[in-house]
Design a protein around this motif. Sequence first.
Motif, short mmCIF file in Angstrom:
data_model
loop_
_atom_site.label_atom_id
_atom_site.label_comp_id
_atom_site.label_asym_id
_atom_site.label_seq_id
_atom_site.Cartn_x
_atom_site.Cartn_y
_atom_site.Cartn_z
N THR A 192 33.17 34.45 32.08
CA THR A 192 32.92 34.47 33.50
C THR A 192 32.09 35.58 34.06
O THR A 192 32.04 36.55 33.40
CB THR A 192 34.25 34.54 34.43
OG1 THR A 192 34.85 35.75 34.12
CG2 THR A 192 35.16 33.26 34.05
N SER A 251 31.58 37.56 37.70
CA SER A 251 32.16 37.74 39.20
C SER A 251 30.95 38.31 40.00
O SER A 251 30.47 39.36 39.52
CB SER A 251 33.65 38.20 39.45
OG SER A 251 34.52 37.64 38.49
N THR A 281 32.51 36.27 47.72
CA THR A 281 33.01 36.47 46.48
C THR A 281 32.99 35.22 45.51
O THR A 281 33.44 34.20 45.89
CB THR A 281 34.70 36.83 46.54
OG1 THR A 281 34.77 37.93 47.58
CG2 THR A 281 35.21 37.15 45.14
N ARG A 299 33.10 33.48 41.61
CA ARG A 299 33.37 33.87 40.11
C ARG A 299 32.74 32.34 39.46
O ARG A 299 32.98 31.20 39.98
CB ARG A 299 34.78 33.79 40.01
CG ARG A 299 35.17 34.05 38.57
CD ARG A 299 36.88 34.04 38.77
NE ARG A 299 37.68 34.58 37.55
CZ ARG A 299 37.83 35.82 37.03
NH1 ARG A 299 37.23 36.65 37.91
NH2 ARG A 299 38.17 35.91 35.89
N ASP A 307 38.56 40.30 40.48
CA ASP A 307 37.42 40.85 40.79
C ASP A 307 37.25 42.40 41.12
O ASP A 307 36.23 42.72 41.87
CB ASP A 307 36.93 39.99 42.24
CG ASP A 307 37.01 38.67 41.87
OD1 ASP A 307 36.57 38.16 40.91
OD2 ASP A 307 37.55 37.64 43.08
#
Length: 403
Positions: free
Chosen positions: A98, A100, A113, A115, A376
């Motif tokens: 991933t 972020s 935010t 992801r 995060d």
Amino acid sequence: MITSTTGPQPADFADVRATNLAVVLRFVREHAPCSRADIAASTGLNKATVSSLVADLIDRRLVRETGLTENRVGRPATMLVLDGSPYAAIGVEINVDTVSAVATDLAGERLLTWRRSFSGGESVNQGVAGVGAIVRRVVSRMAKEERQVLGLAVAVPGLIDVQGTVRIAPNLGWHDADIGGDLAKALRDPGFPIQVDNDANLAALAEQRFGAHAGASDLVYLTGELGVGAGVILDGRLRRGGRGYSGEIGHVQLDPEGPACHCGRRGCLEAMAGIGAVLRRDPSPAEIQVEIEEVVRLARAGDAGTLATLGEVGRSLGQGVSILANLLNPEVVILGGYYVPLAPWLLPAVHEEVGSRVIASEAGGCQVVASTLGYDAAALGGAARVLDSVDSGRLPGGLSRIP
């Protein structure tokens, strides 16, 4: 007149002014709403200098006036607060599967935010291409909001030297990679600085600035991802070590006869208290979230085997925390990543070990808690590092032209 070429040199006027601008900006951030008189009284700058500096900050849209207050002795004063509405700081965290991304304004309020899944760990070029695509989307969003990007900081799980070169990121398979330089090329020289740092370091900055223990002068953040690393803040400053390689607590050996570690040794903290120890195997990145959720479900149901495993991992984690507490005497050690959902079952054993192993009474005042910043934290810490640069005097130019 100073004539020595090796002794202290007189500061350039522009440097002094930049430093004073940063002093005033930090004061407003920490004490707003405040007046010009408040700033002068607390910083030692004279009132005329403060007025000039505040005018400069208002022109840069970093500070704004917010009206008068009469709740004070003497004449009503015009109060100041942070503005920063035309600006954004971006932080990105690269993990095995991933990426972020977090964008904040000058006050640290989140603007977005994200992801996203990530399959760029196969090579540095693929990784940079994938991260670059995400950053371009974030920058485009900020441009639509008429925000100037102040900078980008990228968190990578690995050894990052003081120049920002990724010397080794074992879970990504990266070696000697200039991620910052490669990203700048991928973004076609975006016009803002790009920094690269260890994920634990940036998560520690996020905790110090935004977390439940914000403002702590002595703080350690422990990652709870595939690896175990530490971000260390002492006397209010992030400590990277001589070459930038500090914080590798995951490879402190707890038991020479313990389980094999990926580093080639046995009984490292990472092998005994990492996520692999919780799951009793090395899961693929795509499986971890689902398997951790299952561990939480079993623990809540009182499954004896699961509780025994978490107790064992908690005791090993407590040994590692005790080493940190004896060596550094932090105010708080913060458990992050996948440790957070497991904290209700890990922390009792951690606290017991710390209480018995730390030499100072009451563990030297060291608390051990779970992070409140979520997965995060390192990306948010990237934004925090950009904001720290502004606080240190790297200020954007005047923006009076922006409506």
